[in-house]
Write an enzyme that holds these catalytic residues in place. Structure first.
Site, PDB file in Angstrom:
ATOM      1  N   PRO A 131       5.343 -27.299  38.182  1.00  0.00           N
ATOM      2  CA  PRO A 131       4.870 -27.338  39.561  1.00  0.00           C
ATOM      3  C   PRO A 131       4.062 -28.593  39.868  1.00  0.00           C
ATOM      4  O   PRO A 131       3.522 -29.244  38.971  1.00  0.00           O
ATOM      5  CB  PRO A 131       3.960 -26.115  39.657  1.00  0.00           C
ATOM      6  CG  PRO A 131       4.187 -25.319  38.425  1.00  0.00           C
ATOM      7  CD  PRO A 131       4.638 -26.285  37.386  1.00  0.00           C
ATOM      8  N   HIS A 336       4.689 -26.138  32.601  1.00  0.00           N
ATOM      9  CA  HIS A 336       4.369 -24.733  32.798  1.00  0.00           C
ATOM     10  C   HIS A 336       4.262 -23.885  31.530  1.00  0.00           C
ATOM     11  O   HIS A 336       3.674 -22.799  31.546  1.00  0.00           O
ATOM     12  CB  HIS A 336       5.443 -24.146  33.726  1.00  0.00           C
ATOM     13  CG  HIS A 336       4.974 -23.071  34.627  1.00  0.00           C
ATOM     14  ND1 HIS A 336       4.063 -22.117  34.232  1.00  0.00           N
ATOM     15  CD2 HIS A 336       5.276 -22.775  35.903  1.00  0.00           C
ATOM     16  CE1 HIS A 336       3.851 -21.288  35.244  1.00  0.00           C
ATOM     17  NE2 HIS A 336       4.569 -21.667  36.264  1.00  0.00           N
ATOM     18  N   SER A 421      -2.413  -5.584  53.380  1.00  0.00           N
ATOM     19  CA  SER A 421      -2.564  -6.599  52.342  1.00  0.00           C
ATOM     20  C   SER A 421      -1.946  -7.908  52.840  1.00  0.00           C
ATOM     21  O   SER A 421      -0.766  -7.942  53.208  1.00  0.00           O
ATOM     22  CB  SER A 421      -1.853  -6.132  51.075  1.00  0.00           C
ATOM     23  OG  SER A 421      -1.300  -7.229  50.388  1.00  0.00           O
TER      24      SER A 421
HETATM   25  N1  COA Z   1      -6.963  -4.082  54.237  1.00  0.00           N
HETATM   26  C1  COA Z   1      -7.876  -5.070  54.293  1.00  0.00           C
HETATM   27  N2  COA Z   1      -7.962  -6.065  53.350  1.00  0.00           N
HETATM   28  C2  COA Z   1      -7.091  -6.035  52.333  1.00  0.00           C
HETATM   29  C3  COA Z   1      -6.111  -5.030  52.219  1.00  0.00           C
HETATM   30  C4  COA Z   1      -6.068  -4.021  53.231  1.00  0.00           C
HETATM   31  N3  COA Z   1      -5.167  -3.028  53.201  1.00  0.00           N
HETATM   32  N4  COA Z   1      -5.399  -5.256  51.103  1.00  0.00           N
HETATM   33  C5  COA Z   1      -5.912  -6.356  50.539  1.00  0.00           C
HETATM   34  N5  COA Z   1      -6.945  -6.829  51.269  1.00  0.00           N
HETATM   35  C6  COA Z   1      -7.790  -7.996  50.974  1.00  0.00           C
HETATM   36  C7  COA Z   1      -8.219  -8.046  49.527  1.00  0.00           C
HETATM   37  O1  COA Z   1      -9.393  -7.335  49.338  1.00  0.00           O
HETATM   38  C8  COA Z   1      -8.393  -9.534  49.296  1.00  0.00           C
HETATM   39  O2  COA Z   1      -9.629  -9.946  49.844  1.00  0.00           O
HETATM   40  P1  COA Z   1     -10.287 -11.417  49.531  1.00  0.00           P
HETATM   41  O3  COA Z   1      -9.643 -12.383  50.463  1.00  0.00           O
HETATM   42  O4  COA Z   1     -11.711 -11.222  49.849  1.00  0.00           O
HETATM   43  O5  COA Z   1     -10.036 -11.722  48.089  1.00  0.00           O
HETATM   44  C9  COA Z   1      -7.306 -10.153  50.129  1.00  0.00           C
HETATM   45  O6  COA Z   1      -7.013  -9.170  51.141  1.00  0.00           O
HETATM   46  C10 COA Z   1      -6.066 -10.518  49.375  1.00  0.00           C
HETATM   47  O7  COA Z   1      -5.409  -9.392  48.871  1.00  0.00           O
HETATM   48  P2  COA Z   1      -3.816  -9.313  48.811  1.00  0.00           P
HETATM   49  O8  COA Z   1      -3.226 -10.165  49.847  1.00  0.00           O
HETATM   50  O9  COA Z   1      -3.412  -7.880  48.803  1.00  0.00           O
HETATM   51  O10 COA Z   1      -3.426 -10.035  47.481  1.00  0.00           O
HETATM   52  P3  COA Z   1      -4.016  -9.974  46.034  1.00  0.00           P
HETATM   53  O11 COA Z   1      -5.211 -10.861  45.993  1.00  0.00           O
HETATM   54  O12 COA Z   1      -4.141  -8.570  45.583  1.00  0.00           O
HETATM   55  O13 COA Z   1      -2.852 -10.704  45.231  1.00  0.00           O
HETATM   56  C11 COA Z   1      -0.869 -10.934  43.918  1.00  0.00           C
HETATM   57  C12 COA Z   1      -1.567 -10.159  45.022  1.00  0.00           C
HETATM   58  C13 COA Z   1       0.460 -10.298  43.598  1.00  0.00           C
HETATM   59  C14 COA Z   1      -0.628 -12.363  44.379  1.00  0.00           C
HETATM   60  C15 COA Z   1      -1.800 -10.924  42.686  1.00  0.00           C
HETATM   61  O14 COA Z   1      -1.942  -9.608  42.229  1.00  0.00           O
HETATM   62  C16 COA Z   1      -1.282 -11.728  41.521  1.00  0.00           C
HETATM   63  O15 COA Z   1      -0.684 -11.190  40.599  1.00  0.00           O
HETATM   64  N6  COA Z   1      -1.567 -13.075  41.524  1.00  0.00           N
HETATM   65  C17 COA Z   1      -1.207 -13.957  40.469  1.00  0.00           C
HETATM   66  C18 COA Z   1      -0.045 -14.751  40.878  1.00  0.00           C
HETATM   67  C19 COA Z   1       0.147 -15.882  39.927  1.00  0.00           C
HETATM   68  O16 COA Z   1      -0.212 -15.831  38.767  1.00  0.00           O
HETATM   69  N7  COA Z   1       0.740 -16.948  40.490  1.00  0.00           N
HETATM   70  C20 COA Z   1       0.977 -18.136  39.778  1.00  0.00           C
HETATM   71  C21 COA Z   1       2.024 -17.979  38.749  1.00  0.00           C
HETATM   72  S1  COA Z   1       2.149 -19.463  37.859  1.00  0.00           S
HETATM   73  C1  HC5 Z   2       0.285 -24.814  40.700  1.00  0.00           C
HETATM   74  C2  HC5 Z   2       0.784 -23.426  40.686  1.00  0.00           C
HETATM   75  C3  HC5 Z   2       2.249 -23.276  40.634  1.00  0.00           C
HETATM   76  C4  HC5 Z   2       2.748 -21.863  40.500  1.00  0.00           C
HETATM   77  C5  HC5 Z   2       3.903 -21.769  39.597  1.00  0.00           C
HETATM   78  C6  HC5 Z   2       4.523 -20.404  39.519  1.00  0.00           C
HETATM   79  O1  HC5 Z   2       4.303 -19.543  40.299  1.00  0.00           O
HETATM   80  O2  HC5 Z   2       5.386 -20.232  38.517  1.00  0.00           O
HETATM   81  C7  HC5 Z   2       6.038 -18.971  38.323  1.00  0.00           C
HETATM   82  C8  HC5 Z   2       5.603 -18.436  36.980  1.00  0.00           C
HETATM   83  C9  HC5 Z   2       5.958 -17.041  36.687  1.00  0.00           C
HETATM   84  O3  HC5 Z   2       6.063 -16.679  35.502  1.00  0.00           O
HETATM   85  O4  HC5 Z   2       6.142 -16.241  37.607  1.00  0.00           O
HETATM   86  C10 HC5 Z   2       7.526 -19.234  38.311  1.00  0.00           C
HETATM   87  N1  HC5 Z   2       8.154 -19.583  39.590  1.00  0.00           N
HETATM   88  C11 HC5 Z   2       7.768 -20.907  40.052  1.00  0.00           C
HETATM   89  C12 HC5 Z   2       9.592 -19.572  39.374  1.00  0.00           C
HETATM   90  C13 HC5 Z   2       7.844 -18.591  40.661  1.00  0.00           C
END
Ligand code: COA
Ligand code: HC5
Length: 619
Positions: A131, A336, A421
């Site tokens: 990324p 990555h 959410s």
């Molecule tokens: N009513 C009001 N607020 C709500 C709500 C509802 N029903 N549901 C959620 N919210 C709020 C949360 O409290 C949170 O508040 P904040 O802004 O103060 O933190 C915010 O809304 C965001 O929540 P939501 O949109 O539901 O997302 P999340 O933070 O739970 O994230 C994922 C969801 C799937 C993205 C997360 O669980 C995850 O796994 N992230 C990792 C992704 C990752 O690793 N990406 C890179 C890969 S390389």
């Molecule tokens: C700078 C952050 C970039 C995010 C990268 C990311 O989300 O990678 C995913 C990793 C994973 O295991 O879900 C893979 N994807 C890019 C294919 C969604």
């Protein structure tokens, strides 16, 4: 500039690098260093990734297929799945194998995942895996920062998260192999490295970032050293050796053997691999109008623009590359395999925060040794590899279509006021946008963090569900009442939310199915029919590959599509706006990044209007 601790212990301002990770008020954050007993106790205290029940995964697999395959295909797949999971069937045997592995390893998945998803994957890391990240445009006069000492443990609710990935980011590098790559992490050696590599006009330098007394260079000292590097590396017709790292991994694996046969080359490559990170001081990029600035910056971070621009000013195998353009464009690219986005973003957030503070103490300048230039002996064979790499990179650069869109009408605030959410709301907007463009639903991938478990990486949230399909089909149907549409939206959002909860607690289907297949491979069993079924291939053909990567800094992260006819969508929801980076391939005539971005913009606005016009029915 920033100082870097060679022990790769990173001090992150707050225990909250991403929206998901909430420091719970009830839980006092603890700081841990990797060598401390506390870190080990913390890590040991984390639960192990569970193996979900076989029947649960089989049932959920069938439900997940409903919106994306035809009725007759689904019927056939159901028969295969029944056969797979029946008492005494192969599924049970594989499940036992997987449960045994779970008992005997720290995490039954993580090693397999890194192999299958990254090290065995042979397409170039550029665009296809690594990324990019674009920071707000900067003023270069205040580049400073410091990363040192300890890491506060992060939390999701009251649950602490695995911190291991933070220790995999610095002083590490991917190494190409003939069939499979590997990753080396030099912090695990007895004398951790104390240098970074700097690349300017395709020429690499070793820059020692610590004084003899162990203190990091000051910002002024960094400037002096970077100036020395810049003035000793004018634009020449120097071969861009770094371009080799953009190749298909099998080609790079072969070229690497040739390159490192020469002793000088081997030492230069090793210095890059061992360095804490690479700093790319880029040459100019094509001048573009302000409207396309962000999209072009994303391209610069993702692949460098091709061999005539900055693609050779990189070492794409390096886990972390900071990239600084000539015009204030700043960002990063990361390989990555060792870590997910959140630790990288946390580190970047910290660096940005630090660069905004003026340096506290002016310190006397001490004479510094000249940064050491890394030499490469280019034989005719290596020259041929470089030409091949340039050619392939230019085709890839031409092929990638990238649109960065700042959706400025609202952010997390609006879904929150509707008690929804924000992530689920955005995912449903993506489903609606896609349906409006193609009149069908597609297999959709969203990253879910597994960091609640020791050494956890990710699983898949399948955002296209039966509920989302019903919602998107109803949305533009004039015979449907708005109250019914709202009801369907609520149901779709709830379905997404419960899939998310299931995924982050280790109960999703994709990594489990992968694990069962890996047991069959390792035990030399024939691969069960469910895996050779065309439905399985369809389920893994993610035309929408998406990921939420939140940050404190207002930045945009980007990645390429994972299939030739699909989109990569990375989004960063802030309170009152959302940053999106949408990518696709130009060679696919059915996809267009700007069109999808536009459709997402409209879908988000239309969903908001719907909610405002039709207060939620009491359900
Ligand atoms: N009513 C009001 N607020 C709500 C709500 C509802 N029903 N549901 C959620 N919210 C709020 C949360 O409290 C949170 O508040 P904040 O802004 O103060 O933190 C915010 O809304 C965001 O929540 P939501 O949109 O539901 O997302 P999340 O933070 O739970 O994230 C994922 C969801 C799937 C993205 C997360 O669980 C995850 O796994 N992230 C990792 C992704 C990752 O690793 N990406 C890179 C890969 S390389
Ligand atoms: C700078 C952050 C970039 C995010 C990268 C990311 O989300 O990678 C995913 C990793 C994973 O295991 O879900 C893979 N994807 C890019 C294919 C969604």
């Amino acid at each position: 500039m920033w100082g870097i601790c060679s022990r790769t212990m990173v001090k992150i301002g707050m225990a909250k690098p991403c929206g998901l990770i909430k420091p719970c008020n009830l839980v006092k954050p603890v700081s841990v260093t990797r060598v401390s007993g506390r870190y080990l106790t913390h890590q040991k205290g984390l639960p192990s990734l569970p193996v979900p029940p076989l029947q649960q995964t089989c049932e959920r697999y069938i439900s997940a297929l409903e919106p994306i395959v035809e009725v007759d295909e689904l019927k056939h797949t159901k028969e295969l799945v029944d056969e797979f999971q029946k008492a005494g069937g192969v599924g049970e045997r594989l499940q036992r194998g997987l449960e045994k592995r779970a008992r005997n390893t720290e995490n039954w998945l993580s090693e397999w995942w890194v192999q299958v998803a990254y090290l065995d994957y042979r397409l170039p890391v550029v665009v296809h895996s690594s990324p990019g990240l674009v920071l707000p445009r900067m003023n270069f006069s205040d580049k400073q920062g410091q990363i040192s000492e300890t890491l506060p443990v992060e939390y999701m609710g009251a649950k602490s998260l695995c911190m291991n990935q933070y220790y995999e980011v610095l002083s590490s590098c991917r190494v190409p192999g003939l069939k499979r790559d590997s990753v080396v992490n030099h912090t695990k050696r007895s004398t951790p490295p104390k240098h970074i590599t700097v690349v300017h006009n395709f020429q690499f330098y070793v820059l020692e970032v610590y004084n003899n007394d162990g203190t990091p260079l000051t910002a002024d000292e960094f400037c002096v050293q970077l100036e020395r590097i810049c003035s000793s590396s004018p634009q020449t017709d120097m071969e861009p050796v770094g371009i080799l790292t953009t190749q298909h991994r099998d080609s790079w694996g072969k070229a690497y053997v040739t390159l490192t046969q020469d002793k000088t080359n081997k030492e230069s490559v090793s210095a890059i691999q061992r360095s804490i990170f690479t700093l790319c001081l880029d040459g100019a990029m094509p001048h573009v109008p302000e409207e396309t600035y962000r999209s072009c910056a994303a391209v610069q971070m993702l692949h460098g623009g091709g061999s005539q621009w900055n693609s050779g000013n990189r070492w794409f195998d390096k886990t972390l590359q900071f990239i600084i353009g000539e015009d204030g464009t700043c960002g990063a690219n990361y390989e990555h395999a060792p870590a997910e986005g959140p630790p990288i973003v946390a580190l970047i957030d910290h660096v940005v925060e630090y660069t905004r503070k003026p340096e506290m103490t002016p310190s006397p300048m001490v004479p510094l040794a000249m940064p050491q230039k890394l030499h490469f002996n280019i034989t005719p064979e290596i020259k041929k590899d470089i030409e091949k790499a340039k050619h392939a990179m230019n085709i890839l650069a031409q092929d990638l279509d990238m649109t960065v869109m700042v959706f400025g009408h609202f952010g997390k605030n609006v879904p929150k006021t509707h008690k929804m959410s924000p992530d689920a709301f955005i995912q449903m907007a993506l489903q609606l946008a896609y349906y409006r463009m193609y009149q069908c639903c597609c297999a959709t991938y969203e990253s879910a963090s597994l960091r609640m478990f020791r050494l956890g990486r990710t699983d898949t949230i399948r955002s296209a569900s039966s509920a989302s399909a019903t919602f998107v089909k109803a949305f533009d149907n004039p015979s449907k009442q708005n109250t019914e549409k709202v009801d369907l939206l609520v149901k779709a959002i709830n379905a997404h939310r419960s899939y998310t909860t299931m995924a982050i607690s280790g109960q999703a289907i994709d990594r489990h199915l992968l694990g069962l297949k890996m047991v069959a491979v390792e035990e030399n069993l024939s691969i069960p029919d469910i895996y050779t079924d065309t439905t399985y291939a369809k389920a893994l053909h993610y035309k929408l590959s998406t990921s939420q990567v939140p940050s404190k800094t207002d930045c945009v992260m980007c990645f390429g599509p994972v299939v030739p006819d699909g989109y990569g969508v990375c989004y960063n929801p802030m309170n009152d706006h959302i940053n999106f980076a949408v990518s696709s391939f130009n060679t696919c005539k059915d996809t267009n990044a700007a069109h999808l971005a536009q459709a997402v913009d409209r879908a988000l606005l239309d969903m908001k209007t719907l909610l405002e016009q039709s207060p939620r029915a009491k359900l």
